[in-house]
Write a protein that holds these residues in place. Structure first.
Motif, short mmCIF file in Angstrom:
data_model
loop_
_atom_site.label_atom_id
_atom_site.label_comp_id
_atom_site.label_asym_id
_atom_site.label_seq_id
_atom_site.Cartn_x
_atom_site.Cartn_y
_atom_site.Cartn_z
N CYS A 73 -1.71 -7.44 1.26
CA CYS A 73 -0.46 -6.69 1.17
C CYS A 73 0.44 -7.01 2.36
CB CYS A 73 -0.74 -5.18 1.15
SG CYS A 73 -1.58 -4.62 -0.34
N THR A 74 1.73 -6.88 2.15
CA THR A 74 2.71 -7.11 3.21
C THR A 74 3.60 -5.89 3.45
OG1 THR A 74 4.24 -8.07 1.60
CG2 THR A 74 2.80 -9.60 2.80
N GLU A 75 3.52 -4.87 2.60
CA GLU A 75 4.40 -3.71 2.70
C GLU A 75 3.60 -2.43 2.82
OE1 GLU A 75 7.69 -1.22 0.00
OE2 GLU A 75 7.20 -3.29 -0.50
N ALA A 76 4.04 -1.56 3.73
CA ALA A 76 3.50 -0.21 3.84
C ALA A 76 4.58 0.75 3.37
CB ALA A 76 3.10 0.10 5.28
N LEU A 77 4.44 1.26 2.15
CA LEU A 77 5.46 2.10 1.52
C LEU A 77 5.19 3.56 1.86
CD1 LEU A 77 7.83 2.60 -0.42
CD2 LEU A 77 6.17 2.53 -2.30
N ARG B 114 -5.16 -1.07 6.86
CA ARG B 114 -6.13 -2.15 7.07
C ARG B 114 -6.80 -2.58 5.77
NH1 ARG B 114 -7.79 0.71 12.72
NH2 ARG B 114 -6.35 -0.51 14.04
N GLN B 115 -7.00 -1.61 4.88
CA GLN B 115 -7.50 -1.99 3.55
C GLN B 115 -6.48 -2.86 2.83
OE1 GLN B 115 -8.25 1.88 1.85
NE2 GLN B 115 -10.33 2.00 2.66
N GLY B 116 -5.21 -2.51 2.98
CA GLY B 116 -4.15 -3.29 2.37
C GLY B 116 -4.08 -4.69 2.93
N GLU B 117 -4.26 -4.83 4.23
CA GLU B 117 -4.26 -6.15 4.85
C GLU B 117 -5.32 -7.05 4.24
OE1 GLU B 117 -2.92 -6.56 9.36
OE2 GLU B 117 -4.52 -5.09 9.12
N GLN B 118 -6.49 -6.49 4.02
CA GLN B 118 -7.59 -7.26 3.45
C GLN B 118 -7.27 -7.72 2.03
OE1 GLN B 118 -11.06 -4.75 3.79
NE2 GLN B 118 -11.06 -4.80 6.03
N MET B 119 -6.40 -7.00 1.35
CA MET B 119 -6.02 -7.34 -0.03
C MET B 119 -4.74 -8.19 -0.08
SD MET B 119 -6.79 -3.61 -1.75
CE MET B 119 -6.44 -4.16 -3.42
N VAL C 140 0.86 -1.17 0.00
CA VAL C 140 0.00 0.00 0.00
C VAL C 140 0.90 1.22 0.00
CG1 VAL C 140 -1.99 -1.05 1.11
CG2 VAL C 140 -0.20 -0.05 2.53
N PHE C 141 0.45 2.26 -0.68
CA PHE C 141 1.21 3.51 -0.80
C PHE C 141 0.68 4.50 0.23
CE2 PHE C 141 1.69 7.69 -3.06
CZ PHE C 141 3.06 7.80 -2.88
N LEU C 142 1.58 5.01 1.07
CA LEU C 142 1.22 5.95 2.13
C LEU C 142 1.96 7.26 1.93
CD1 LEU C 142 1.42 3.42 5.08
CD2 LEU C 142 -0.68 4.47 4.24
N PRO C 143 1.35 8.24 1.22
CA PRO C 143 1.98 9.55 1.06
C PRO C 143 1.81 10.36 2.35
CG PRO C 143 -0.16 9.51 -0.03
CD PRO C 143 0.05 8.14 0.53
N LEU C 144 2.70 10.13 3.30
CA LEU C 144 2.52 10.69 4.64
C LEU C 144 2.34 12.20 4.60
CD1 LEU C 144 2.41 9.79 7.60
CD2 LEU C 144 4.86 10.30 7.76
N THR C 145 3.15 12.88 3.80
CA THR C 145 2.91 14.30 3.50
C THR C 145 3.49 14.59 2.12
OG1 THR C 145 3.22 16.60 4.20
CG2 THR C 145 5.04 15.09 4.64
N MET D 132 -1.15 13.12 6.10
CA MET D 132 -2.03 12.08 6.62
C MET D 132 -2.05 12.09 8.14
SD MET D 132 -1.11 8.83 4.12
CE MET D 132 -2.55 7.87 4.60
N THR D 133 -3.21 11.81 8.69
CA THR D 133 -3.34 11.62 10.14
C THR D 133 -3.06 10.15 10.47
OG1 THR D 133 -5.68 11.04 10.01
CG2 THR D 133 -5.12 13.40 10.22
N PRO D 134 -2.79 9.84 11.73
CA PRO D 134 -2.62 8.42 12.10
C PRO D 134 -3.85 7.58 11.73
CG PRO D 134 -1.79 9.83 13.85
CD PRO D 134 -2.46 10.73 12.85
N GLU D 135 -5.02 8.15 11.87
CA GLU D 135 -6.24 7.42 11.52
C GLU D 135 -6.29 7.10 10.04
OE1 GLU D 135 -6.54 9.42 15.28
OE2 GLU D 135 -6.14 10.27 13.29
N GLU D 136 -5.85 8.04 9.21
CA GLU D 136 -5.82 7.78 7.77
C GLU D 136 -4.78 6.72 7.42
OE1 GLU D 136 -7.17 12.02 5.80
OE2 GLU D 136 -5.14 11.85 6.63
N VAL D 137 -3.64 6.76 8.09
CA VAL D 137 -2.61 5.75 7.86
C VAL D 137 -3.16 4.36 8.16
CG1 VAL D 137 -0.39 4.84 8.70
CG2 VAL D 137 -0.64 7.29 8.23
#
Length: 329
Positions: free
Chosen positions: A79-83, A72-77, A33-38, A62-67
């Motif tokens: 995914c193993t990596e949080a980029l 969690r959406q990635g887990e359901q799909m 999953v792609f996490l554009p933190l800022t 991104m807020t912690p809640e958004e992260v």
């Protein structure tokens, strides 16, 4: 790297042979999953479509809640990596970012990133892979405690790209020596590291070779470069370099081939990155099998596990006997 079209097939053939002697019959990928933190950033690179100033459309931290929601959406799909991707130290330029960090309870963007990597580890099964920009040795150590691998694109060793009107004009974090120092610090600490070059931003063919040689020298000394990305510039509307020519397919192929020949025991990545099922079909059509890995490549798993700690245990439990991602039961 000079090679006309007539000789390109031969170059590709010997590069393919080098790949086959390294990892025969297999292509790996990391489901992420792609996490554009800022996307706030103090660098103004002429080719970047990611960065924003405060108040611009799309500017967001991104807020912690958004992260956690994305993770969690990635887990359901599966995914193993949080980029994690983020602008480089935006708080040094923007008071708005300093206020955002204060409101969230952090003093710097790197401290916030560290906390979000720890949050992902604590609250999910995913493994963080941060791309945080320039790092001191201390920050390499801190982020390595909450992630098995990290990355920073070298892009180019040509310092002339920092001149007025060039691709890295007004981009203080793109000084080649500073980026090499971050890669060196990761090497000193044995952190599996992803780096690479960006072609088509005003560099010469010799510059591309020099950049690859700088990466190879780091790997020869420390043995920590797990992946080299060969990325091509794309002319997009709204960027300063929107009228600049893009590298040709031939240039990309030559650069990828030379990368493989200069670093025959390092993983090489190049776009495009098609949908997983398309990738699987194309991979199998060429006689390869597609294997899912973690953000850390299989050959680097033992040294991550050897470090001990939470990250090591998570990597150990998530990999099979060959170091690939463990298949769901």
């Amino acid at each position: 790297m000079r090679c006309d079209e007539e000789h390109l097939p031969h170059l590709l053939s010997i590069a393919r042979a080098a790949k086959d002697s390294f990892k025969p019959g297999v292509i790996t990928y990391s489901r992420k999953v792609f996490l554009p933190l800022t996307n706030l950033c103090r660098d103004y690179c002429g080719y970047c479509i990611f960065r924003r100033d405060p108040g611009q459309p799309g500017a967001h931290t991104m807020t912690p809640e958004e992260v956690l929601m994305v993770v969690r959406q990635g887990e359901q799909m599966g995914c193993t990596e949080a980029l994690f991707s983020l602008g480089d130290k935006p708080e040094l330029l923007f008071p708005e970012m300093r206020e955002t960090l204060r409101r969230l309870g952090y003093r710097s963007t790197l401290q916030y990133l560290e906390a979000m990597c720890e949050l992902v580890l604590r609250e999910s099964s995913l493994l963080p892979h941060p791309n945080p920009g320039l790092l001191s040795g201390e920050w390499v150590r801190r982020l390595a405690a909450v992630s098995p691998s990290m990355g920073l694109m070298l892009e180019s060793t040509n310092a002339d790209l920092l001149k007025a009107g060039a691709a890295h004009d007004n981009a203080p974090d793109k000084v080649p020596a500073k980026r090499l120092q971050t890669i060196r610090e990761a090497g000193k600490q044995g952190v599996p590291f992803t780096t690479g070059l960006l072609i088509g931003i005003g560099e010469s063919v010799q510059d591309r070779v020099d950049t690859l040689m700088a990466i190879r020298e780091m790997h020869d000394h420390y043995g920590h470069i797990q992946e080299v990305i060969v990325q091509n510039f794309r002319a997009k509307p709204g960027i300063p370099m929107h009228n600049s020519p893009e590298p040709s397919l031939g240039e990309m192929l030559r650069t990828v081939a030379v990368t493989r020949l200069l670093m025959p025991r390092v993983n090489v990545q190049a776009p495009p990155r098609p949908h997983l099922e398309q990738l699987r079909a194309r991979t199998e059509a060429k006689g390869f099998r597609l294997e899912q890995r973690l953000p850390v490549y299989p050959e680097f798993v033992p040294q991550v596990v050897e470090r001990g700690g939470v990250v090591a245990e998570r990597v150990r439990s998530a990999t099979d006997s060959k170091g690939y991602a463990r298949r769901a039961a």
